[in-house]
Design a protein around this motif. Structure first.
Motif, short mmCIF file in Angstrom:
data_model
loop_
_atom_site.label_atom_id
_atom_site.label_comp_id
_atom_site.label_asym_id
_atom_site.label_seq_id
_atom_site.Cartn_x
_atom_site.Cartn_y
_atom_site.Cartn_z
N VAL A 67 -79.28 2.23 -90.34
CA VAL A 67 -78.14 2.03 -89.83
C VAL A 67 -78.41 1.13 -88.50
O VAL A 67 -79.18 1.45 -87.94
CB VAL A 67 -77.09 3.51 -89.65
N ASN A 81 -67.82 5.51 -86.13
CA ASN A 81 -67.14 4.29 -86.42
C ASN A 81 -67.72 3.16 -85.79
O ASN A 81 -67.32 2.14 -86.34
CB ASN A 81 -65.55 4.42 -86.26
N LYS A 82 -68.58 3.36 -85.02
CA LYS A 82 -69.27 2.02 -84.56
C LYS A 82 -70.68 1.83 -85.15
O LYS A 82 -71.42 0.73 -84.87
CB LYS A 82 -69.82 2.43 -82.88
N ILE A 83 -70.90 2.44 -86.34
CA ILE A 83 -72.12 2.31 -86.99
C ILE A 83 -71.91 1.54 -88.52
O ILE A 83 -70.81 1.69 -89.01
CB ILE A 83 -72.67 3.67 -87.49
N LYS A 84 -72.77 0.85 -88.81
CA LYS A 84 -72.75 0.20 -90.21
C LYS A 84 -73.83 0.53 -90.93
O LYS A 84 -75.00 0.57 -90.19
CB LYS A 84 -72.39 -1.40 -90.07
N LEU A 102 -75.68 -0.45 -85.08
CA LEU A 102 -74.53 -0.70 -84.61
C LEU A 102 -73.61 -1.80 -85.23
O LEU A 102 -74.33 -2.97 -85.34
CB LEU A 102 -74.58 -1.08 -82.99
N LYS A 103 -72.59 -1.81 -85.28
CA LYS A 103 -71.64 -2.78 -85.71
C LYS A 103 -71.60 -4.26 -84.88
O LYS A 103 -71.67 -5.25 -85.31
CB LYS A 103 -70.21 -2.54 -86.05
N SER A 104 -71.95 -3.88 -83.76
CA SER A 104 -72.01 -5.05 -82.68
C SER A 104 -73.03 -5.91 -82.77
O SER A 104 -73.33 -6.97 -82.33
CB SER A 104 -71.86 -4.40 -81.14
N ARG A 105 -74.22 -5.27 -83.45
CA ARG A 105 -75.49 -6.03 -83.56
C ARG A 105 -75.63 -6.78 -84.82
O ARG A 105 -76.22 -6.66 -86.02
CB ARG A 105 -76.56 -4.91 -83.63
N ASN A 106 -74.70 -8.11 -84.84
CA ASN A 106 -74.69 -9.13 -85.92
C ASN A 106 -76.04 -9.88 -86.07
O ASN A 106 -76.11 -10.38 -87.05
CB ASN A 106 -73.50 -9.94 -85.45
#
Length: 244
Positions: free
Chosen positions: A108, A191-194, A110-114
Motif C-alpha cells: 500500500v 482513508n489516505k491509503i491506496k 499514500l494516495k498522494s503518491r501518484n
C-alpha cells in the motif's frame, strides 16, 4: 404418531440446548480481543456470537495463549476454537466447521503518491518498503531480493511501521487485510491509503473448528448456521463494520 414425533424432537432439542459449549481463542486484534473485565470484542468474536445465535446454541468464550487453547480444543468435549489456520497436519484432530476469514497481503501507499506504480513485486524494489522484523513479510521480501537499508525498512511493530510510513520515511508498506483497523488504531487516517498490489501466494484462511468429541449434531447446526449468515449478508456486514 405425530404427537410422538413432536415429543421426540422437543426432547432432543432440550438435550442439545442443555449441552454447554466452550469456545477457546487467543488475543488477535482486530479479529478477536480479550478485554479482560469487559466483554470480548473483534470481528471474529462478532461472527462467532452471530453463528451461535443462528444455530440456537450458547457457549462460554475463554481466552488463553494459543498453545493452551489449541491443546484444550484437541482434548476437551464440546469445545470450539477460532481463528485457526487449516493445514494437513491439523486435519485429523478437529471437526472443521468452516472458514471465517481470509488474510491477504498487500503493498500500500499514500494516495498522494501518484508517482508510485506497481504492476509486479519487482517494481517495488525501486522504493523503500516498510515491513515488520521477523515477520512472514520480511521472509517473503528478502527471499525475493529485497535488502535491508537498501529497499527494505524493518520495524519492530505495526504502530511504528505506520507512523514512519505516514511521515514519508518509507514509500510503501507491506501489510495484510487488517491494515485499515491498524492504521485507525494508531490514530492515523486509513482513508489516505491506496492498495497498490495484492501479493500472490500469501493467503491464509482462518477457520472455526470443533474438538473430535464435540456433539456432531452441534457441528452440523453450526455448519448450516455459518452458510446462512454468509448467504444473507450478515457475515459481510460484520467485516464491513471492522473495516475488513
Amino acid at each position: 404418531m405425530k404427537q410422538l414425533l413432536c415429543l421426540i424432537l422437543i426432547t432432543f432439542s432440550l438435550k442439545l440446548a442443555a449441552v454447554q459449549l466452550t469456545i477457546v481463542s487467543e488475543d488477535l486484534p482486530p479479529l478477536q480481543m480479550n478485554n479482560h473485565e469487559k466483554p470480548a470484542s473483534g470481528a471474529m468474536v462478532d461472527v462467532v456470537h452471530l453463528l451461535l445465535k443462528e444455530a440456537e446454541l450458547s457457549a462460554q468464550l475463554q481466552f488463553y495463549p494459543w498453545a493452551r487453547s489449541y491443546k484444550i480444543a484437541q482434548t476437551q468435549k464440546n469445545t470450539l476454537i477460532f481463528s485457526m489456520f487449516r493445514d494437513p497436519s491439523r486435519e485429523k484432530y478437529f471437526q472443521w466447521i468452516g472458514k471465517i476469514f481470509t488474510l491477504e497481503s498487500f503493498l500500500v501507499a499514500l494516495k498522494s503518491r501518484n508517482d508510485i506504480q506497481i504492476n509486479q513485486l519487482n517494481d517495488a524494489k525501486k522504493y523503500l518498503v516498510g515491513s515488520i522484523r521477523d515477520d512472514l513479510a520480511e521472509t517473503y521480501l528478502t527471499a525475493h531480493g529485497f535488502k535491508e537499508k537498501q529497499n527494505l525498512y524493518l520495524n519492530s511493530a505495526y504502530p511504528a511501521l505506520w507512523k514512519i510510513f505516514f511521515n514519508g520515511r518509507t514509500d510503501i508498506a507491506f501489510t495484510n487485510s487488517t491494515w485499515a483497523y491498524e492504521i485507525k488504531n494508531t490514530g492515523l487516517d486509513p482513508n489516505k491509503i491506496k492498495v497498490l498490489y495484492k501479493i500472490p501466494n500469501i493467503t491464509s484462511d482462518l477457520y472455526i473448528a470443533a474438538s473430535l468429541n464435540t456433539d456432531k449434531t452441534m457441528v452440523i447446526k453450526l455448519k448450516k448456521a455459518l452458510a446462512t449468515i454468509k448467504a444473507d449478508g450478515r457475515y459481510q456486514k460484520i467485516l464491513t463494520k471492522w473495516h475488513l
